[in-house]
Write an enzyme that holds these catalytic residues in place. Sequence first.
Site, mmCIF file in Angstrom:
data_model
loop_
_atom_site.group_PDB
_atom_site.id
_atom_site.type_symbol
_atom_site.label_atom_id
_atom_site.label_comp_id
_atom_site.label_asym_id
_atom_site.label_seq_id
_atom_site.Cartn_x
_atom_site.Cartn_y
_atom_site.Cartn_z
ATOM 1 N N ASN A 195 0.779 -0.016 -4.050
ATOM 2 C CA ASN A 195 0.438 -0.737 -2.815
ATOM 3 C C ASN A 195 0.563 0.209 -1.632
ATOM 4 O OD1 ASN A 195 0.012 -3.037 -1.033
ATOM 5 N ND2 ASN A 195 2.196 -2.943 -0.561
ATOM 6 N N HIS A 203 1.458 0.247 2.447
ATOM 7 C CA HIS A 203 2.101 -0.583 3.467
ATOM 8 C C HIS A 203 2.129 0.204 4.777
ATOM 9 C CE1 HIS A 203 4.704 -3.620 5.163
ATOM 10 N NE2 HIS A 203 5.463 -2.650 5.643
ATOM 11 N N ARG A 228 -0.109 -20.584 -9.293
ATOM 12 C CA ARG A 228 -0.153 -19.136 -9.121
ATOM 13 C C ARG A 228 -0.368 -18.441 -10.467
ATOM 14 N NH1 ARG A 228 4.453 -15.304 -6.398
ATOM 15 N NH2 ARG A 228 5.634 -15.761 -8.270
ATOM 16 N N GLY A 232 -11.003 -4.205 3.952
ATOM 17 C CA GLY A 232 -11.136 -3.252 2.850
ATOM 18 C C GLY A 232 -11.344 -1.808 3.265
ATOM 19 N N SER A 233 -10.783 -1.392 4.409
ATOM 20 C CA SER A 233 -10.999 0.010 4.785
ATOM 21 C C SER A 233 -10.233 0.955 3.851
ATOM 22 C CB SER A 233 -10.634 0.260 6.251
ATOM 23 O OG SER A 233 -9.246 0.203 6.451
ATOM 24 N N ASN A 234 -9.069 0.556 3.377
ATOM 25 C CA ASN A 234 -8.368 1.399 2.395
ATOM 26 C C ASN A 234 -9.122 1.426 1.072
ATOM 27 O OD1 ASN A 234 -5.693 2.630 3.275
ATOM 28 N ND2 ASN A 234 -5.612 0.572 4.193
ATOM 29 N N GLU A 246 -3.306 6.208 6.576
ATOM 30 C CA GLU A 246 -3.352 5.461 5.310
ATOM 31 C C GLU A 246 -4.535 5.924 4.464
ATOM 32 O OE1 GLU A 246 -3.041 1.118 5.477
ATOM 33 O OE2 GLU A 246 -2.167 1.279 7.458
ATOM 34 N N MET A 301 -3.063 -9.832 0.412
ATOM 35 C CA MET A 301 -2.062 -10.544 1.210
ATOM 36 C C MET A 301 -1.255 -11.576 0.426
ATOM 37 S SD MET A 301 -2.329 -8.940 3.947
ATOM 38 C CE MET A 301 -1.355 -9.879 5.113
#
Length: 233
Positions: A110, A112, A68, A15-17, A177, A93
């Site tokens: 998102n 990436h 799902r 969870g650094s972002n 990021e 993920m």
Amino acid sequence: MSARVKTAILISGRGSNMQALVAAAAERDYPAEIVGVVSDRPEAGGLAVAAAHGIATAALPRGDFPSRDAHEAAIDLVLRDWGAEIVCLAGYMRMLSAGFVERRLGRVINIHPSLLPLFKGLDTHSRALEAGVSLHGCTVHFVTAGMDEGPIIGQAAVPVSPSDTPDTLASRVLHAEHQLYGRVLRWVAEGRVTLENGRAVHTGFTADDSAALIAPTPGIDPAHLENLARFTP
Ligand code: GRF
């Protein structure tokens, strides 16, 4: 001041972002408020970090649900409960279904770790090194049904050094990021970038915004200079 746009973050790991977005949202006059963090992995380190910031959290393991669709319905319920208007994927993920994404089209983004459309999927840093690119980086894009395929909102370029390993490159890209994501969420929350006819359309751009689309300059590693020197005529 108008109300800040309620934003939820989906994570699967450290969870650094997510932390970078929480830090950005703590800035004065930031247009988004982080209302909650969901993880599909209860052990995700980011959940404890979010909780320590007083942010609501929800752990919803995929294995607890029969399908799902049922899993996504549970996520959707939590997001609605929090009143989340924007959803940021930050190291989440699991692919989201077309139905989930289409219900929130233009409001799910998102990050990436590559300059898309290069290197979709996993192991982007080793693949970039194998390909011999001199520029790598990261991309924030609107989420659509295809993996890492949605319209690109912003990118930050990171020069590759000849001495880079996947780890050293990953760490510099991660730094980029963290700078890019907060800036892009700002644009989306302010309505200065929207998804129209399959493209990210920017309005009211400043020179500062444009610079951020190319490369975040703070924190450049001196190793970059070695690589840039290769291009000096
Ligand atoms: C980041 O590199 C992000 O780009 C990718 O997964 C990683 C998540 O890292 N999608 P963190 O959990 O935000 O530290």
